[in-house]
Design an enzyme around this catalytic site. Sequence first.
Site, PDB file in Angstrom:
ATOM      1  N   GLU A 167       0.816  -1.222   0.000  1.00  0.00           N
ATOM      2  CA  GLU A 167       0.000   0.000   0.000  1.00  0.00           C
ATOM      3  C   GLU A 167       0.846   1.268   0.000  1.00  0.00           C
ATOM      4  O   GLU A 167       0.712   2.131   0.871  1.00  0.00           O
ATOM      5  CB  GLU A 167      -0.971  -0.028   1.177  1.00  0.00           C
ATOM      6  CG  GLU A 167      -1.925  -1.213   1.117  1.00  0.00           C
ATOM      7  CD  GLU A 167      -2.885  -1.310   2.293  1.00  0.00           C
ATOM      8  OE1 GLU A 167      -2.863  -0.407   3.159  1.00  0.00           O
ATOM      9  OE2 GLU A 167      -3.641  -2.287   2.351  1.00  0.00           O
ATOM     10  N   ASN A 208       2.232  -4.853  -3.339  1.00  0.00           N
ATOM     11  CA  ASN A 208       0.831  -5.212  -3.113  1.00  0.00           C
ATOM     12  C   ASN A 208       0.034  -3.963  -2.767  1.00  0.00           C
ATOM     13  O   ASN A 208       0.512  -3.085  -2.042  1.00  0.00           O
ATOM     14  CB  ASN A 208       0.762  -6.222  -1.952  1.00  0.00           C
ATOM     15  CG  ASN A 208      -0.605  -6.819  -1.738  1.00  0.00           C
ATOM     16  OD1 ASN A 208      -1.209  -7.358  -2.665  1.00  0.00           O
ATOM     17  ND2 ASN A 208      -1.105  -6.750  -0.515  1.00  0.00           N
ATOM     18  N   HIS A 244     -10.269  -6.238  -2.315  1.00  0.00           N
ATOM     19  CA  HIS A 244     -11.313  -6.070  -1.308  1.00  0.00           C
ATOM     20  C   HIS A 244     -12.456  -5.340  -2.017  1.00  0.00           C
ATOM     21  O   HIS A 244     -12.468  -4.108  -2.113  1.00  0.00           O
ATOM     22  CB  HIS A 244     -10.803  -5.256  -0.120  1.00  0.00           C
ATOM     23  CG  HIS A 244      -9.774  -5.966   0.696  1.00  0.00           C
ATOM     24  ND1 HIS A 244     -10.049  -7.119   1.399  1.00  0.00           N
ATOM     25  CD2 HIS A 244      -8.464  -5.698   0.921  1.00  0.00           C
ATOM     26  CE1 HIS A 244      -8.968  -7.520   2.029  1.00  0.00           C
ATOM     27  NE2 HIS A 244      -7.981  -6.689   1.742  1.00  0.00           N
ATOM     28  N   ASP A 274     -12.107 -10.500  -0.940  1.00  0.00           N
ATOM     29  CA  ASP A 274     -13.409 -10.661  -0.302  1.00  0.00           C
ATOM     30  C   ASP A 274     -14.382  -9.716  -1.008  1.00  0.00           C
ATOM     31  O   ASP A 274     -13.966  -8.759  -1.657  1.00  0.00           O
ATOM     32  CB  ASP A 274     -13.377 -10.428   1.216  1.00  0.00           C
ATOM     33  CG  ASP A 274     -12.672  -9.150   1.654  1.00  0.00           C
ATOM     34  OD1 ASP A 274     -12.753  -8.127   0.949  1.00  0.00           O
ATOM     35  OD2 ASP A 274     -12.025  -9.173   2.720  1.00  0.00           O
TER      36      ASP A 274
END
Length: 473
Positions: A167, A208, A244, A274
């Site tokens: 991030e 990532n 996400h 998710d």
Amino acid sequence: MTDDSPRPPRRHRHRPIYAAAAVLLAAGAAIAVPRLADAATTLQSLAAAKGKTVGFALTSSYLSEPAYKNIADTEFNLVVAENAMKWDATEPSRNSFDYTAGDAVASYAASGGKQLYGHALVWHQQYPAWVDGITGGADLLAAMRNHISNVAGHYAGQVVAWDVVNEAFEDNGARRQSIFQQRIGDSYIEEAFKAARAADPAAKLCINDYSTDGINPKSTAIYNLVRDFKARGVPIDCVGFQAHLILGQVPSDLQANLQRFADLGVDVRITELDVRMTTPADASELATQRSDYQKVFTACANVTRCTGVTVWGITDRYSWVPDVFQGYGAALMWDENYARKPAYDGAAAGLGGTVTTPTPGPTTPGPAGGCAVTYAVNQWNAGFTANVTVRNTGSSPISGWSLRWDYAAGQTVTQSWSSSVTQSGATVTATNAAWNGSIPVGGSTSFGFNGTHTGSNPAPVAFALNGAACVNG
């Protein structure tokens, strides 16, 4: 679209409702364990057939639950530590390292022949407080290098890939103004990758991030960084896309985005999948979630250099989503009682499988009198536990069931096991779990739930199974 909200720490959850579950387990009313090992097809077998892995984020203490461990053992061939390998867990004080929790995850992976994915060496969250006390850029760079050298070195030979930097970019494509960016400068990402390569030459090194699933300013900024690193020989092997996602908002250009990174000569991976929705979930939302999971798994399956998909947890019971996004949840492939959701079918279909999870609604209705229901209650103060047994007294097997009844005194179901229970006003519907949908002629199945009442708690007077009336008792 993906979520653009600030990211709080993704720590595991401690939810009070499950204290009641622990009491029930001690009393013998255990949550049923799905017999997933009996299935002819699993996600890991489907993924392996395509040369890919399907992973999950693990907090090793959950392995003490048989249902959790059975799914973990059977369905996945890659493991990532949810929190145990982050900076605050591995180096709580400077140059003093603790690998206890991380080693438990590594040991589980090794014992089951699963690949181990490392997460995460450098992140602007979940680092220990002593890092904030480092004011000089040179000192912080030294501390960062030392941390990477020790942690990546400790797991060298065990980890197949690392999220080296996590991030690092804002949604507009600018560098995130983290402590590392502010005190070390633009070079910190490059220095982190060089340190990781020195510590573990065999592991693949990844960057990532979230909200990068489609082609947008953020993903393009990372694309440009990767292209620059490759051109200059800076070690980088892979890019992680967290995914996400919000229900119904899988980017239409997900596959094209994965492919453009792959074309740079790096692997790509969906690392933290998710798909959250407003709760309580209804059948329409679950159907959309199934489609979303299928889209994501299909996109990876269609890109040769996509190594696989990792979901950020197994069960909604321990998902980080409800703690962070109020009113949202139900983001994973198994619900809070370990019942397999339609999302599982979507993932399987995306990998080329045809696994089918029973869904609410009649699939093999029987004639009136073809079923019998026994309803037993143990109650106290304003609460109760009900245990329900459904017997097939008809002449045909039942494959997939939905039992409905009405309460007459305002009772409310709060938690169920061995079934998925929904309630609309006085009407309650219990649907089979993934492992108990079949009831042979003369056979039976049971499930249970907790509920509340206001002083009066009469038993239901009528039950209907797949729309057909049942006999009481």
